[in-house]
Motif scaffolding. Structure first.
Motif, PDB file in Angstrom:
ATOM      1  N   PHE A 332    -159.205   1.367  -9.329  1.00 23.65           N
ATOM      2  CA  PHE A 332    -158.703   2.565  -8.668  1.00 23.65           C
ATOM      3  C   PHE A 332    -158.481   3.699  -9.656  1.00 23.65           C
ATOM      4  N   GLN A 334    -157.280   6.629  -8.104  1.00 25.39           N
ATOM      5  CA  GLN A 334    -156.103   7.172  -7.425  1.00 25.39           C
ATOM      6  C   GLN A 334    -155.610   6.154  -6.412  1.00 25.39           C
ATOM      7  N   HIS A 335    -154.340   5.747  -6.532  1.00 20.94           N
ATOM      8  CA  HIS A 335    -153.743   4.796  -5.607  1.00 20.94           C
ATOM      9  C   HIS A 335    -153.118   5.544  -4.428  1.00 20.94           C
ATOM     10  N   GLN A 337    -150.177   6.565  -1.931  1.00 16.44           N
ATOM     11  CA  GLN A 337    -148.740   6.696  -2.151  1.00 16.44           C
ATOM     12  C   GLN A 337    -147.994   6.515  -0.832  1.00 16.44           C
ATOM     13  N   CYS A 351    -157.256   7.319  -1.428  1.00 15.29           N
ATOM     14  CA  CYS A 351    -157.536   6.182  -2.306  1.00 15.29           C
ATOM     15  C   CYS A 351    -158.928   6.388  -2.899  1.00 15.29           C
ATOM     16  N   GLN A 399    -153.371  -0.684   3.351  1.00 12.71           N
ATOM     17  CA  GLN A 399    -154.009  -1.120   2.118  1.00 12.71           C
ATOM     18  C   GLN A 399    -155.404  -0.546   2.001  1.00 12.71           C
ATOM     19  N   ALA A 411    -154.970  -1.861  -3.184  1.00 11.23           N
ATOM     20  CA  ALA A 411    -153.743  -1.093  -3.435  1.00 11.23           C
ATOM     21  C   ALA A 411    -153.121  -0.786  -2.083  1.00 11.23           C
TER      22      ALA A 411
END
Length: 809
Positions: A332, A334-335, A337, A351, A399, A411
């Motif tokens: 990843f 960018q996860h 939030q 994501c 997720q 994530a």
């Protein structure tokens, strides 16, 4: 006939009048909470990983979870929840232990498969990455070493191949004794290759390949190496016995690129990349006499590698190449939030993952695959998840799962829906009634409870056939229980629903209702006309594919303006955008009429008037006069050459005579031009220069064209000599004072666009290549010069006369 509206597609704006009410409603809503503690989020501290198990032996799959207790942990195998049994035990830390790993035998199930750890608390559910568990195995050799004969000082190579899990370790034995790995002449490659360089007599013997892993140990067939006497020492061209193979690896593995070369003298082996990029030095080593080893490979190591065997001191060389492909599991960038949003608003998760090959992204809601539909939208290759009009049912853990052929990653983030107590219920009795082809009236009733705090309503509108993301809103005052939605498309179904807004949040959505706008006849189509010749026209307009959906198309009519009846209608489908009319009367003015129709009737027509007379006159009065083009086009034609010589001689004679006679020649020329410019005695229609297009002209204006001969003649003169008219010079008329000089004054002669003909007088005249046979012609449509020569020179020449010309009687 009803007022027509344009049939082009309409796209309502995202927010329309009243413009200030909806932003005010949103400002009064409570701000989203940003105080969610990350320690309270349900997440995996340790996830299970791929592993190889020994049949009959225990194996433990790790899983450790963090989050607000109580947390319940379960396991899935191949997507199905794994029941608790004495065969598999859930440990206190969440890991799974399989006491005796088994293979499928006698109807008993195998423990091989994809395992997932599932954790759940009161906020939602998360699923770990998939861990593939396989049994340790060892196959038989499918490539055994082969007997080899080599010369002293030469090269010998043995190879064996065998499959196993985990990957077998390959060693070699000579005469049942492990070979000495400290001997620099012996090179062992991890893929099961033994190379012996600089052969000696003591290297002769029987070689065996030994493969071993946690499952088993296997020994190959023996292969004899025979080393003959020394070679003749004669020169041998360099040759590559074995070149690099195509490899596909995962990052952090080791790449072995083999290259075995022979020749006399021994060739020098070197490596390069086909794309010219440097191989580098970090993690790079050469094993043996030419094998390239790349440890801890990365995606940047992917490419085509070239092995070259060079004869020392020369440019003689041989090459072989192999492709290395390095894959990277998804990771990843960018996860997503965790967020909290008020009910009725929009929640968005982002994501972004990378890998080689590029990973595919899927979304899970509380462990279940989430697809687009309803108020859920996925954009940007599934990297953005948007949930509009959120409610309590949308509160969950979401997720993002990124997966490619090299592996997968996950994530998670939690959505908290803020739902204030005492919010009004949904508006009731929502009805939508069509008012016209572009308007629908929507009415509703107040909610049943908690109506005192309502500050307004928001009406949600979209085409019934459009996806939810194309929805737009219109805000309505709290004291209004109906709203007229305008600027809609005719014969189109729309969906409507309403929410009531308070300072603490929005109500749930009302039951949606559908309504279709009324139909209408289509608008007049834009029409243009192009003249193709003296007896043909081309009609052009924009196609309307929507007409075919509403049982419509185009109707075409045409007639000579002097007749009362039209030819037509010519029916054309809505997808057609042009039509040609041929075999027309070259001397007539035509009226063309085009209209669109559908199931609601005929629309207004677009009318155009066009004359073909100008096209035929231009053809007759403007023969080709480009001397240079004529000369180029007739280079291979004897007749063309003869005609070109005659034209050239004529031009030269004309100019010589003009120079010899001086002023007398100039006066004669001016008189000749005046005679050519005198108005002809035929009707006005035969003297009309160019194409007369009377598009939309009134009958009174068209009848006025032939009433005033002098004014018409003057207009023709201005068209032929626009600069003269612009300069305000008097025109040459028979009613001039006889005592006045002849119409060949300096100012008038200097603006005559005498193309291709030069006039010389004194030192102030500029001349170019002459052409003879000047004739007056109508101006071309592009506004170019109206005086053309017989050969029509490619560029005009302007004669400047500095002294006034004197007329001679």
């Amino acid at each position: 006939m009803a007022v027509q509206r344009a049939a082009s597609p309409r796209r309502p704006p995202a927010l329309r009048w009243p413009r200030l009410l909806l932003p005010l409603l949103l400002l009064l809503l409570p701000a989203p909470s940003e105080g969610l503690g990350h320690s309270a989020e349900l997440a995996f501290a340790v996830e299970p990983s791929d592993d190889v198990a020994i049949p009959g032996q225990p194996i433990v799959l790790d899983c450790r979870v963090e989050g607000t207790p109580p947390v319940r942990i379960t396991w899935r195998k191949n997507g199905v929840e794994l029941p608790e049994s004495t065969h598999s035990t859930l440990l206190a830390n969440g890991s799974l232990m399989i006491r005796h790993f088994r293979l499928e035998r006698g109807g008993s199930p195998s423990d091989e498969g994809d395992y997932e750890c599932v954790a759940q608390n009161r906020f939602g559910l998360v699923v770990s990455r998939k861990a593939r568990i396989q049994a340790a195995t060892m196959s038989d050799f499918h490539v055994h070493p082969q007997a080899t004969v080599g010369e002293e000082g030469g090269v010998a190579r043995f190879q064996c191949q065998i499959h196993g899990l985990p990957k077998p370790l390959i060693t070699w034995e000579k005469n049942r004794v492990p070979i000495d790995t400290d001997n620099e002449r012996y090179t062992l490659l991890p893929k099961g290759v033994l190379q012996i360089t600089g052969l000696r007599a003591e290297d002769s013997g029987i070689f065996h390949c030994v493969a071993s892993n946690i499952a088993s140990i296997r020994i190959s067939h023996g292969a004899r190496l025979t080393v003959s006497g020394s070679g003749s020492g004669a020169y041998k061209e360099p040759a590559i016995l074995v070149g690099p193979e195509n490899l596909t690896l995962t990052v952090h593995q080791t790449a072995v690129l083999e290259c075995v070369a022979t020749g006399n003298p021994r060739p020098i082996v070197s490596w390069s990349r086909l794309d010219g990029r440097p191989i580098g030095v970090e993690g790079i080593q050469v094993l043996g006499t030419g094998n390239l080893i790349i440890s801890d490979v990365t995606v940047q190591h992917s490419g085509v590698y070239v092995c070259a065997a060079n004869r020392p001191g020369t440019r003689v060389r041989r090459t072989a190449q192999g492709r290395l492909v390095v894959q990277a599991p998804a990771e990843f960038v960018q996860h997503p939030q965790s967020i909290s949003r008020p009910a009725g608003t929009t929640a968005m998760f982002t994501c972004q993952a990378q890998g080689e090959p590029p990973p595919h992204v899927t979304w899970l809601k509380n462990g279940q695959v989430l697809g687009p539909g309803g108020h859920v939208r996925l954009k940007n290759n599934n990297s953005t998840l948007t949930i509009s009009g959120i409610g309590p049912e949308d509160e969950a853990i979401y997720q993002c799962v990124a997966e490619n052929s090299a592996g997968s990653s996950q994530a998670s983030a939690r959505l908290t829906v803020l739902w204030a107590e005492g919010l009004p219920g949904p508006p009731r009795n929502v009805r939508a009634v069509s008012v016209s082809s572009t308007e629908v009236r929507v009415s509703w009733s107040e909610p049943l409870a908690n109506t005192k705090e309502i500050i307004g309503y928001v009406l949600h509108i979209r085409k019934a056939a459009d996806p939810p993301e194309l929805e737009y809103q219109e805000a309505v005052s709290k004291s209004t229980f109906q709203h007229l939605v305008s600027d809609l498309e005719p014969s189109t179904a729309y969906s409507f629903y309403i929410k009531a807004y308070t300072p603490r949040g929005a109500s749930s959505a009302s039951v949606p209702t559908l309504a279709s706008t009324l139909g209408e006849a289509p608008a007049p189509p834009p029409l243009s006309v192009r003249v193709l010749g003296s007896s043909s026209l081309q009609l052009l307009w924009e196609p309307w594919p929507r007409l075919a959906q509403h049982e419509g198309g185009f109707k075409l009519f045409y007639r000579p303006a002097s007749k009362t009846s039209f030819t037509g209608p010519i029916l054309l489908p809505g997808t057609v955008s042009s039509y040609n009319l041929s075999q027309l009367d070259p001397a007539a003015v035509y009226e063309v009429k085009l209209l669109a129709y559908n199931q609601h009737g005929d629309g207004n027509a677009t009318v155009r008037f066009v004359s073909l007379r100008g096209a035929s006159e231009r053809t007759a009065l403007s023969p080709p006069c480009d001397c240079r083009k004529e000369e180029a086009a007739n280079q291979t034609s004897t007749t063309g050459i003869v005609i070109g010589i005659h034209i050239g001689v004529t031009c030269i004679i004309f100019c010589v005579l003009f120079l010899l006679f001086g002023q007398r020649g100039r006066v004669l020329l001016c008189k000749d031009v005046e005679n050519q410019l005198s108005p002809p005695q035929g009707p006005r229609s035969q003297r009309d220069p160019g194409i007369l297009a009377l598009n939309g002209a009134r009958r009174g204006e068209r009848g006025q064209l032939g009433r005033d001969k002098k004014r018409v003649d003057m207009k023709e003169l201005e068209q032929l000599f626009p600069l003269a008219g612009a300069a305000g010079q008097p025109d040459s008329r028979p009613t001039q004072d006889p005592a006045a000089p002849a119409p060949c004054e300096e100012t008038q002669l200097s603006v005559l666009p005498l193309q291709g003909c030069g006039l010389m007088e004194g030192k102030t005249t500029e001349a170019t290549a002459p052409c003879s046979g000047l004739a007056a012609a109508p101006p071309p449509p592009d506004g170019g010069p109206g005086l053309l020569s017989e050969g029509q020179a490619s560029r005009p020449a302007v004669a400047q006369v500095t002294q006034p010309a004197h007329s001679e009687q």
